[in-house]
Design a protein around this motif. Structure first.
Motif, mmCIF file in Angstrom:
data_model
loop_
_atom_site.group_PDB
_atom_site.id
_atom_site.type_symbol
_atom_site.label_atom_id
_atom_site.label_comp_id
_atom_site.label_asym_id
_atom_site.label_seq_id
_atom_site.Cartn_x
_atom_site.Cartn_y
_atom_site.Cartn_z
ATOM 1 N N MET A 1 9.271 2.934 15.713
ATOM 2 C CA MET A 1 10.136 2.582 14.579
ATOM 3 C C MET A 1 10.957 3.767 14.100
ATOM 4 O O MET A 1 12.189 3.689 13.998
ATOM 5 C CB MET A 1 9.283 2.004 13.453
ATOM 6 N N GLN B 1 6.997 -6.810 4.486
ATOM 7 C CA GLN B 1 5.665 -7.243 4.069
ATOM 8 C C GLN B 1 5.715 -7.965 2.730
ATOM 9 O O GLN B 1 4.998 -8.934 2.511
ATOM 10 C CB GLN B 1 4.730 -6.047 3.973
ATOM 11 N N ASN C 1 -2.932 4.610 7.643
ATOM 12 C CA ASN C 1 -1.645 4.150 7.125
ATOM 13 C C ASN C 1 -0.695 3.647 8.199
ATOM 14 O O ASN C 1 0.503 3.910 8.165
ATOM 15 C CB ASN C 1 -0.951 5.263 6.325
ATOM 16 N N LEU C 2 -1.240 2.880 9.142
ATOM 17 C CA LEU C 2 -0.362 2.226 10.113
ATOM 18 C C LEU C 2 0.397 1.106 9.411
ATOM 19 O O LEU C 2 -0.008 0.643 8.350
ATOM 20 C CB LEU C 2 -1.182 1.649 11.270
ATOM 21 N N PHE C 3 1.496 0.679 10.021
ATOM 22 C CA PHE C 3 2.280 -0.415 9.449
ATOM 23 C C PHE C 3 1.710 -1.729 9.993
ATOM 24 O O PHE C 3 1.872 -2.031 11.175
ATOM 25 C CB PHE C 3 3.755 -0.265 9.816
ATOM 26 N N PRO C 4 1.057 -2.528 9.154
ATOM 27 C CA PRO C 4 0.319 -3.687 9.667
ATOM 28 C C PRO C 4 1.214 -4.791 10.218
ATOM 29 O O PRO C 4 0.756 -5.613 10.998
ATOM 30 C CB PRO C 4 -0.460 -4.185 8.444
ATOM 31 N N HIS C 5 2.491 -4.798 9.807
ATOM 32 C CA HIS C 5 3.382 -5.868 10.258
ATOM 33 C C HIS C 5 4.041 -5.529 11.592
ATOM 34 O O HIS C 5 4.806 -6.339 12.120
ATOM 35 C CB HIS C 5 4.449 -6.155 9.205
ATOM 36 N N ALA D 1 3.431 7.298 4.658
ATOM 37 C CA ALA D 1 3.505 7.514 6.108
ATOM 38 C C ALA D 1 4.952 7.419 6.574
ATOM 39 O O ALA D 1 5.417 8.231 7.374
ATOM 40 C CB ALA D 1 2.633 6.493 6.838
ATOM 41 N N ASP E 1 0.808 -1.214 0.000
ATOM 42 C CA ASP E 1 0.000 0.000 0.000
ATOM 43 C C ASP E 1 0.846 1.271 0.000
ATOM 44 O O ASP E 1 1.721 1.448 0.839
ATOM 45 C CB ASP E 1 -0.884 -0.081 1.256
ATOM 46 N N GLY F 1 0.050 4.216 0.747
ATOM 47 C CA GLY F 1 -0.191 5.048 1.930
ATOM 48 C C GLY F 1 0.819 4.776 3.042
ATOM 49 O O GLY F 1 1.271 5.689 3.724
ATOM 50 N N GLN F 2 1.194 3.511 3.194
ATOM 51 C CA GLN F 2 2.185 3.184 4.224
ATOM 52 C C GLN F 2 3.544 3.751 3.882
ATOM 53 O O GLN F 2 4.303 4.168 4.749
ATOM 54 C CB GLN F 2 2.334 1.679 4.340
ATOM 55 N N ARG G 1 6.727 -11.647 2.942
ATOM 56 C CA ARG G 1 5.627 -12.538 3.315
ATOM 57 C C ARG G 1 4.741 -12.848 2.126
ATOM 58 O O ARG G 1 4.286 -13.968 1.945
ATOM 59 C CB ARG G 1 4.767 -11.884 4.388
#
Ligand SMILES: Nc1ncnc2c1ncn2[C@@H]1O[C@H](COP(=O)(O)OP(=O)(O)OP(=O)(O)O)[C@@H](O)[C@H]1O
Ligand SMILES: [Mg+2]
Lengths: 215, 256
Positions: free
Chosen positions: B112, A138, B99-103, A119, A113, A115-116, A141
């Protein structure tokens, strides 16, 4: 079906299976290296690198692997590349699967994504830091399963080097047919051994996939 | 109010996508500690302007100055990267979709960047995470992952993540528009708290009530220009321009 014959000759196939495993492991390692370089090129800021990587992918995916191996093994000496059959097999197949792996890795990377990434950049991370901390963990994975598909195809693809007389499973089956006149039995032995190798590799891949997914 | 040196200064900001001019010569200043809301119809250029401030969407003309330093300097690529990364560390940004980092766990989302960029580690990082998460009321979720949080909780963590870099300026781009109505308030409360702590903030929002209660000044944008600006009392109750009146009328009718 001559089961007795199969039981008598199959031990001779084990050595050939070992060659197939070696070919698989070496070509997969080479393929992963080519894939990483290829994906880095495809996603580079520099147009020349993007072009070279795209040309690599379209050549190796756009021509039969057998032609690539013949080109290297039979055509190589003409341009000063002397390789024995095993070496030509490893390099030809490895560079070929690398083109597919390039696309697999690139796909996983670009699916992260945007957006990440924004960020992370907003926090002050550089492009490289963003890649290392956000994109890559990510993407790794996500790429294990599709790389597993590439690897599955590659193990079966090692059969091609029988055509340049590398003594692996398919070549060995053909040779035993010459002396036994029992193609059904000989190919069946080879098939079963391929199945065992592929099943085992599939297990390793789903194990890895499950491990990274759980955390 | 008569501080001679503005904290944020936007000079003749201009932005085009091809032949589409999205920002048309916008100039504005924000004082230290001031809270400015930007309102306006969809497509008027609010996000583009906000994202130009930290150079996420680079301007095609004009200057952005933060605390005396030009953000969008012209420099050779490598030097520019270094410069902009340094500037961005001072500018927190909160996005509509979190937009947080899901991992990463909530804790690692917050620490971080400070770990990487400020060299803090171990206990210090834990302390920072605990402080920032307490601030937004999310301490009890410190070891959760983003997928285990509600939208409002995610946004609060995203705010904590931005605050952990100790920014001088916070930018909010519709921080509550993606939230279910009942989750909006918890995020608004966090933003109000920041306002009370005199954080300088530029807030793009569709929530007029929130803008009216928190902001010192409201800017109304339309078609790439700032049509009108002033204190919320003025803009919401008694705007000068017809375009502002019309927008407010439609908007207020729509939200009821
Ligand atoms: N990458 C892009 N390429 C081309 N046009 C763009 C791009 N990004 C934005 N625009 C255009 O710029 C204009 C302003 O967009 P912007 O996102 O700033 O509006 P906005 O005021 O934030 O709207 P909204 O309230 O819907 O978020 C729009 O017309 C949009 O279509
Ligand atoms: Mg917007």
């Amino acid at each position: 079906m001559d089961i007795d014959l199969m039981l008598r000759v199959y031990p001779y196939f084990l050595e050939a299976a070992w060659v197939t495993i070696q070919l698989s492991v070496l070509t997969i390692i080479l393929g992963l290296i080519c894939g990483m370089l290829g994906a880095a090129g495809r996603l580079s800021r520099f147009a020349l690198l993007r072009f070279l990587a795209a040309a690599y992918v379209s050549f190796f995916r756009g021509t039969p692997a057998l032609i690539q191996i013949f080109l290297l093994y039979f055509g190589g000496p003409q341009v000063g590349i002397q390789l024995d059959a095993f070496e030509a097999g490893v390099i030809g197949l490895g560079v070929n699967i690398g083109a597919y792996m390039t696309e697999t890795m690139r796909g996983a990377i670009i699916s992260i994504d945007k957006g990440q990434i924004e960020a992370a950049r907003t926090l002050g991370l550089s492009r490289f830091e963003t890649f290392r901390k956000v994109t890559l963990p990510q993407a790794l994975r996500l790429m294990i399963r599709p790389l597993g598909v590439n690897i599955n195809a590659q193990i079966k693809g090692t059969a091609l080097v029988a055509a340049i007389s590398v003594v692996e499973l398919t070549y060995t089956a053909q040779r035993y047919i010459g002396s036994t006149y029992k193609p059904f039995e000989m190919f069946l032995i080879a098939g079963i051994l391929y199945l065992i190798i592929i099943t085992a590799s599939g297990k390793v891949i789903s194990y890895l996939d499950r491990r990274v997914r759980l955390q | 109010m008569t501080d001679p040196k503005p904290f944020v200064e936007i000079r003749h900001a201009q932005k085009s996508y091809g032949s589409l001019e999205v920002l048309k010569d916008i100039s504005l200043t924000v004082q230290r500690g001031e809270i400015v809301a930007i309102i306006g119809p969809s497509g008027s250029g609010k996000s583009t302007l906000l994202r130009a401030i930290n150079d996420l969407d680079p301007l095609t003309g004009g200057e952005i100055i933060l605390d005396g330093v030009q953000v969008n300097k012209t420099l050779p690529h490598r030097q520019y990267e270094k410069h902009i990364n340094g500037m961005r560390q001072q500018i927190g940004m909160v996005f509509q979709h979190f937009n947080l980092f899901p991992h990463l766990s909530v804790r690692d989302n917050v620490t971080m960047a400070p770990k990487l960029l400020k060299g803090i580690s171990g206990k210090e990082a834990d302390k920072l995470a605990e402080e920032q998460l307490t601030h937004v009321g999310m301490l009890e979720r410190i070891d959760y992952y983003p997928s285990q949080l509600s939208g409002g909780q995610k946004q609060r963590v995203a705010i904590a993540r931005a605050l952990a870099m100790e920014p001088k300026l916070m930018l909010f781009d519709e921080a509550t528009s993606a939230l279910d109505p009942e989750l909006v308030e918890e995020v608004n409360l966090v933003m109000k708290k920041l306002a009370e702590e005199h954080m300088t903030m530029i807030i793009v929002t569709h929530e007029m009530d929130f803008a009216a209660s928190v902001c010192d000044r409201v800017l109304f944008m339309d078609q790439g220009v700032v049509v009108e600006e002033g204190p919320p009392g003025k803009i919401f109750k008694n705007p000068d321009m017809d375009r502002t009146k019309e927008f407010l009328r439609k908007h207020l009718a729509g939200s009821k």
